[in-house]
Design an enzyme around this catalytic site. Structure first.
Site, PDB file in Angstrom:
ATOM      1  N   PHE A 114     -45.769  82.151  37.803  1.00 25.97           N
ATOM      2  CA  PHE A 114     -47.119  82.349  38.377  1.00 25.97           C
ATOM      3  C   PHE A 114     -47.157  83.490  39.401  1.00 25.97           C
ATOM      4  O   PHE A 114     -47.695  83.342  40.506  1.00 25.97           O
ATOM      5  CB  PHE A 114     -47.646  81.067  39.057  1.00 25.97           C
ATOM      6  CG  PHE A 114     -47.978  79.930  38.141  1.00 25.97           C
ATOM      7  CD1 PHE A 114     -48.061  80.086  36.772  1.00 25.97           C
ATOM      8  CD2 PHE A 114     -48.231  78.661  38.670  1.00 25.97           C
ATOM      9  CE1 PHE A 114     -48.377  79.013  35.941  1.00 25.97           C
ATOM     10  CE2 PHE A 114     -48.555  77.591  37.854  1.00 25.97           C
ATOM     11  CZ  PHE A 114     -48.617  77.771  36.491  1.00 25.97           C
ATOM     12  N   SER A 174     -46.995  74.753  32.701  1.00 21.27           N
ATOM     13  CA  SER A 174     -46.016  75.838  32.800  1.00 21.27           C
ATOM     14  C   SER A 174     -44.667  75.236  33.162  1.00 21.27           C
ATOM     15  O   SER A 174     -44.576  74.399  34.056  1.00 21.27           O
ATOM     16  CB  SER A 174     -46.419  76.835  33.881  1.00 21.27           C
ATOM     17  OG  SER A 174     -45.291  77.657  34.174  1.00 21.27           O
ATOM     18  N   ASN A 176     -42.293  76.833  34.539  1.00 24.06           N
ATOM     19  CA  ASN A 176     -41.637  77.689  35.537  1.00 24.06           C
ATOM     20  C   ASN A 176     -42.041  77.395  36.975  1.00 24.06           C
ATOM     21  O   ASN A 176     -41.675  78.133  37.884  1.00 24.06           O
ATOM     22  CB  ASN A 176     -41.911  79.157  35.203  1.00 24.06           C
ATOM     23  CG  ASN A 176     -41.408  79.492  33.813  1.00 24.06           C
ATOM     24  OD1 ASN A 176     -40.291  79.150  33.467  1.00 24.06           O
ATOM     25  ND2 ASN A 176     -42.254  80.114  32.997  1.00 24.06           N
ATOM     26  N   THR A 177     -42.825  76.347  37.173  1.00 23.49           N
ATOM     27  CA  THR A 177     -43.147  75.886  38.521  1.00 23.49           C
ATOM     28  C   THR A 177     -42.598  74.473  38.624  1.00 23.49           C
ATOM     29  O   THR A 177     -43.112  73.568  37.951  1.00 23.49           O
ATOM     30  CB  THR A 177     -44.675  75.911  38.763  1.00 23.49           C
ATOM     31  OG1 THR A 177     -45.109  77.270  38.700  1.00 23.49           O
ATOM     32  CG2 THR A 177     -45.050  75.336  40.119  1.00 23.49           C
ATOM     33  N   LYS A 216     -54.602  72.244  29.932  1.00 28.47           N
ATOM     34  CA  LYS A 216     -53.616  72.897  29.060  1.00 28.47           C
ATOM     35  C   LYS A 216     -52.286  72.161  29.132  1.00 28.47           C
ATOM     36  O   LYS A 216     -51.718  71.987  30.212  1.00 28.47           O
ATOM     37  CB  LYS A 216     -53.425  74.355  29.479  1.00 28.47           C
ATOM     38  CG  LYS A 216     -52.450  75.106  28.570  1.00 28.47           C
ATOM     39  CD  LYS A 216     -52.606  76.591  28.709  1.00 28.47           C
ATOM     40  CE  LYS A 216     -51.603  77.353  27.877  1.00 28.47           C
ATOM     41  NZ  LYS A 216     -51.764  78.799  28.014  1.00 28.47           N
ATOM     42  N   ASN A 245     -48.872  75.270  25.809  1.00 36.40           N
ATOM     43  CA  ASN A 245     -48.134  76.247  26.591  1.00 36.40           C
ATOM     44  C   ASN A 245     -46.798  76.523  25.882  1.00 36.40           C
ATOM     45  O   ASN A 245     -46.616  76.146  24.727  1.00 36.40           O
ATOM     46  CB  ASN A 245     -47.919  75.676  28.006  1.00 36.40           C
ATOM     47  CG  ASN A 245     -47.956  76.755  29.067  1.00 36.40           C
ATOM     48  OD1 ASN A 245     -47.247  77.759  28.935  1.00 36.40           O
ATOM     49  ND2 ASN A 245     -48.745  76.563  30.107  1.00 36.40           N
TER      50      ASN A 245
END
Ligand SMILES: Cc1cc2nc3c(=O)[nH]c(=O)nc-3n(C[C@H](O)[C@H](O)[C@H](O)COP(=O)(O)O)c2cc1C
Length: 341
Positions: A114, A174, A176-177, A216, A245
């Protein structure tokens, strides 16, 4: 023509080529030149979430995180454009390198985290754009907001983007968080959706317009977990679901260079998993909420497969990187050619 551009762009690092492409698409948009890059797709109007789309093929979130090239993407023929993910405060994202191409698999692995200039900047970019078509704004949480307080970040973003969005996407998928995906389950999901629904009702009164909310989700849930998400979406009155995603799976890329990089895998290898998620959702939702499908569309027929699995709209990201703007028209044509009924 895109083949030539691709040869040049693929000589650069993925992130440099991403930044350059975004600059070029943005500049082309300001000059009104991008229509020359791709033949306009056939009109294939659809109404979804109460919104009229000129065609059902959209740009997926993450390519234009800050809304820097909205006009440019729109001119390429997308039926709708989704910008973001944006967070309340600007943040740099993960250290580079953080995007990797796996060309033999038509895939990408990313762990961007992000990176974005914050919601206020994005709103200014939207105001500066001349695009009047369907604009989705995808919202998330800052990496340093504890996941127990994630709701606050989503509400801050929802308040700020509400007046500027055709629909708002709530990104809980996501990889990646850290902790973000935990919001897809059980009480965390219900609390988030309920808070969003209450705020959406207040904002509807305040602005005199209901802006639909789309959630999402990831392709990595079991079918049972996906079905539970569907139930929660119906119970809380959400307006749509976006599936999916990127995946944490490395199926289909084992042994390829970069396959072991951390992050989310997108493109051809995620196609089946994403389509399965669409199918499970469609079975559970039974038409009560529309599905927007993303994941592995690299040819027109893949877009048609998503519609056949129960989606009303599709989005592309990795396929756009590998195939260029021609994929938009190809996807619209393939959907238009589907047998009706
Ligand atoms: C480099 C990159 C960055 C992305 N960033 C975001 C993002 O910020 N928010 C989001 O919801 N999805 C993001 N995605 C996921 C895409 O929107 C899409 O859901 C996913 O890649 C599957 O579609 P595809 O196979 O067509 O790429 C990103 C994907 C890539 C490859």
């Amino acid at each position: 023509m895109y083949n030539l551009a691709r040869q040049l762009l693929f000589k650069l690092s993925p992130e440099t080529s991403h930044d350059l492409s975004l600059d070029l698409i943005g500049a082309g948009g300001r000059l009104g030149l991008n229509g020359l890059l791709s033949k306009a797709p056939a009109r294939l109007p659809v109404t979804v979430m109460g919104l009229a789309f000129p065609n059902p093929v959209g740009l997926a979130a993450g390519l234009d995180k800050n809304g820097a090239a909205i006009d440019g993407f729109a001119q390429l023929g997308f039926g709708f454009v989704e910008i973001g993910t944006v967070t309340p405060r600007p943040q740099p994202g993960n250290p580079k390198p953080r995007i990797f191409r796996l060309p033999h698999a038509e895939a990408i692995i990313n762990r961007m985290g992000f990176n974005n200039l914050g919601v206020d900047n994005l709103v200014n970019r939207v105001k500066a754009a001349s695009y009047k078509g369907i604009l989705g704004i995808n919202i998330g949480k800052n990496f340093d907001t504890p996941v127990e307080r994630a709701v606050d970040d989503y509400l801050i973003c929802l308040d700020k983007v509400y007046a500027h969005a055709s629909y708002v996407t709530v990104n809980v998928s996501s990889p990646n968080t850290p902790g973000l995906r935990s919001l897809q389950f059980g009480d965390s999901l219900k609390q988030l959706l309920e808070a969003l629904s209450v705020r959406q009702q207040a904002l509807t009164l305040q602005h005199g317009r209901r802006v639909p909310l789309a959630i999402k989700i990831a392709p990595d849930m079991t079918d049972e977990e996906t079905a539970l998400v569907a139930v929660a979406l119906i119970e809380t009155g959400m307006d749509a679901v976006i599936a999916t995603n990127t995946t944490l799976s490395r199926q289909g890329v084992e042994g390829l260079p970069h396959a072991d990089e951390a992050g989310g895998l997108s493109g051809a290898p995620v196609r089946e998993k994403s389509t399965n998620t669409v199918r499970v959702l469609a079975g559970e939702l039974a038409g009560r909420l529309p599905i927007i499908a993303a994941g592995g569309i690299t040819e027109g027929r893949h877009a048609a497969e998503k519609i056949a699995a129960g989606a009303s709209l599709v989005q592309i990201y990795s396929g756009f990187i590998y195939k260029g703007p021609a994929l938009i028209r190809e996807s619209v044509d393939a959907i238009a050619a589907m047998p009706r009924g």
